[in-house]
Design a protein around this motif. Structure first.
Motif, short mmCIF file in Angstrom:
data_model
loop_
_atom_site.label_atom_id
_atom_site.label_comp_id
_atom_site.label_asym_id
_atom_site.label_seq_id
_atom_site.Cartn_x
_atom_site.Cartn_y
_atom_site.Cartn_z
N GLN A 127 39.81 118.78 63.42
CA GLN A 127 38.62 119.46 63.93
C GLN A 127 38.61 119.56 65.45
N GLY A 128 38.75 120.80 65.96
CA GLY A 128 38.48 121.06 67.37
C GLY A 128 39.59 120.78 68.35
N PHE A 129 40.84 120.71 67.90
CA PHE A 129 41.94 120.38 68.81
C PHE A 129 42.72 121.63 69.23
N GLY A 130 43.12 121.65 70.51
CA GLY A 130 43.94 122.74 71.01
C GLY A 130 45.29 122.32 71.52
N ALA A 131 45.55 121.00 71.52
CA ALA A 131 46.85 120.48 71.96
C ALA A 131 46.95 119.03 71.50
N GLU A 132 48.17 118.52 71.48
CA GLU A 132 48.41 117.12 71.10
C GLU A 132 49.34 116.47 72.11
N ILE A 133 49.12 115.17 72.32
CA ILE A 133 50.03 114.32 73.08
C ILE A 133 50.57 113.26 72.13
N MET A 134 51.87 113.03 72.15
CA MET A 134 52.44 111.96 71.34
C MET A 134 53.54 111.26 72.12
N GLY A 135 53.82 110.03 71.72
CA GLY A 135 54.89 109.27 72.33
C GLY A 135 56.24 109.58 71.72
N ALA A 136 57.29 109.14 72.38
CA ALA A 136 58.65 109.38 71.89
C ALA A 136 58.87 108.76 70.52
N GLY A 137 58.24 107.60 70.27
CA GLY A 137 58.42 106.93 68.99
C GLY A 137 57.79 107.63 67.82
N LYS A 138 56.80 108.48 68.09
CA LYS A 138 56.23 109.29 67.00
C LYS A 138 57.10 110.51 66.73
N PHE A 139 57.73 111.05 67.76
CA PHE A 139 58.51 112.27 67.58
C PHE A 139 59.80 112.03 66.80
N GLY A 140 60.36 110.83 66.93
CA GLY A 140 61.62 110.61 66.24
C GLY A 140 62.02 109.15 66.23
N PRO A 141 63.09 108.83 65.51
CA PRO A 141 63.58 107.45 65.44
C PRO A 141 64.21 107.03 66.75
N PRO A 142 64.51 105.76 66.93
CA PRO A 142 65.16 105.33 68.17
C PRO A 142 66.41 106.17 68.48
N ASN A 143 66.51 106.55 69.75
CA ASN A 143 67.67 107.30 70.27
C ASN A 143 67.74 108.74 69.77
N TRP A 144 66.60 109.30 69.33
CA TRP A 144 66.64 110.71 68.94
C TRP A 144 67.05 111.59 70.13
N GLN A 145 66.84 111.11 71.34
CA GLN A 145 67.19 111.90 72.52
C GLN A 145 68.69 112.19 72.59
N ASP A 146 69.49 111.39 71.88
CA ASP A 146 70.93 111.61 71.89
C ASP A 146 71.36 112.74 70.95
N ASP A 147 70.44 113.22 70.12
CA ASP A 147 70.75 114.29 69.16
C ASP A 147 70.11 115.58 69.65
N PRO A 148 70.90 116.51 70.21
CA PRO A 148 70.31 117.75 70.75
C PRO A 148 69.67 118.63 69.70
N ASP A 149 69.97 118.38 68.41
CA ASP A 149 69.42 119.21 67.34
C ASP A 149 68.15 118.61 66.72
#
Length: 215
Positions: A68-90
């Motif tokens: 309800q009523g959101f126009g954007a989200e902020i999340m941490g790196a740990g929500k976006f992916g597992p540890p070291n997801w930054q090493d996977d460009p895909d």
């Protein structure tokens, strides 16, 4: 000004919002899905998946606020992916080609990458900045709507410490995890900054709402 809100953040009785040992196969570590069973049982969640049934009452009322009523989200790196997801460009998040956010999403990470536009209106932006700067970017993208602070516990704690959260709903689930990532560490006297209400549910979940006092 749009509000920064946390909705449906589930924690254990001992304050852990995720378990130990997060991995690709176990997004919440040893906690599994136990923190979220109340949520996935609701009528709201069932409807999102096109399923019949689901519980009503207190749990469902809080679950419904997630959209309800959101126009954007902020999340941490740990929500976006597992540890070291930054090493996977895909890697493009846990949620597939059409994520459930349908808004701009600002992923806080020390290793930013170019933005990724997904189906359904979600665009991931990767930012390495202080909480106040990230919030300013998200508010501009939200265009007057509220900003959801989606977790996990580390990024929520950082924004609480910075005094930026306007509303927070925490669902305390009657389990003990013993290890993982805690929400409350370092937040001594948080109650001084918020008006707090507590609502119990027949499911055993205790819903705590924090509304920021005038700053």
């Amino acid at each position: 000004m749009s509000a920064l809100r946390v909705n449906n953040l589930a924690i254990s009785l001992d304050g852990f919002a995720t378990g130990d040992g997060q991995s690709l196969e176990a997004p919440f570590g040893h906690a599994g899905e136990r923190l979220h069973e109340w949520y996935v049982s609701t009528r709201f969640f069932h409807a999102q998946d096109g399923l019949p049934g689901g519980t009503l009452g207190v749990d469902n009322a809080f679950a419904e606020q997630h959209e309800q009523g959101f126009g954007a989200e902020i999340m941490g790196a740990g929500k976006f992916g597992p540890p070291n997801w930054q090493d996977d460009p895909d890697w493009k998040g846990w949620w597939g080609p059409n994520p459930p956010f349908h808004t701009p999403v600002f992923v806080v990470t020390h290793r930013p990458r170019p933005s990724i536009e997904m189906d359904g209106g979600t665009t991931y932006h990767f930012v390495d900045a202080a909480p106040s700067e990230v919030l300013e970017q998200a508010r501009q993208a939200a265009d007057g709507a509220d900003v959801r602070l989606g977790g996990g516990p580390t990024v929520v704690r950082e924004f609480l410490t910075a005094g930026l959260v306007d509303y927070m709903h925490v669902a305390q689930v009657p389990i003990l995890l013993g290890r993982g990532v805690r929400l409350w560490d370092g937040l001594e006297s948080l109650e001084d900054a918020f008006d707090i209400e507590v609502v119990s549910s027949p499911s055993g979940v205790t819903h705590l709402t924090f509304v920021a006092k005038p700053r």
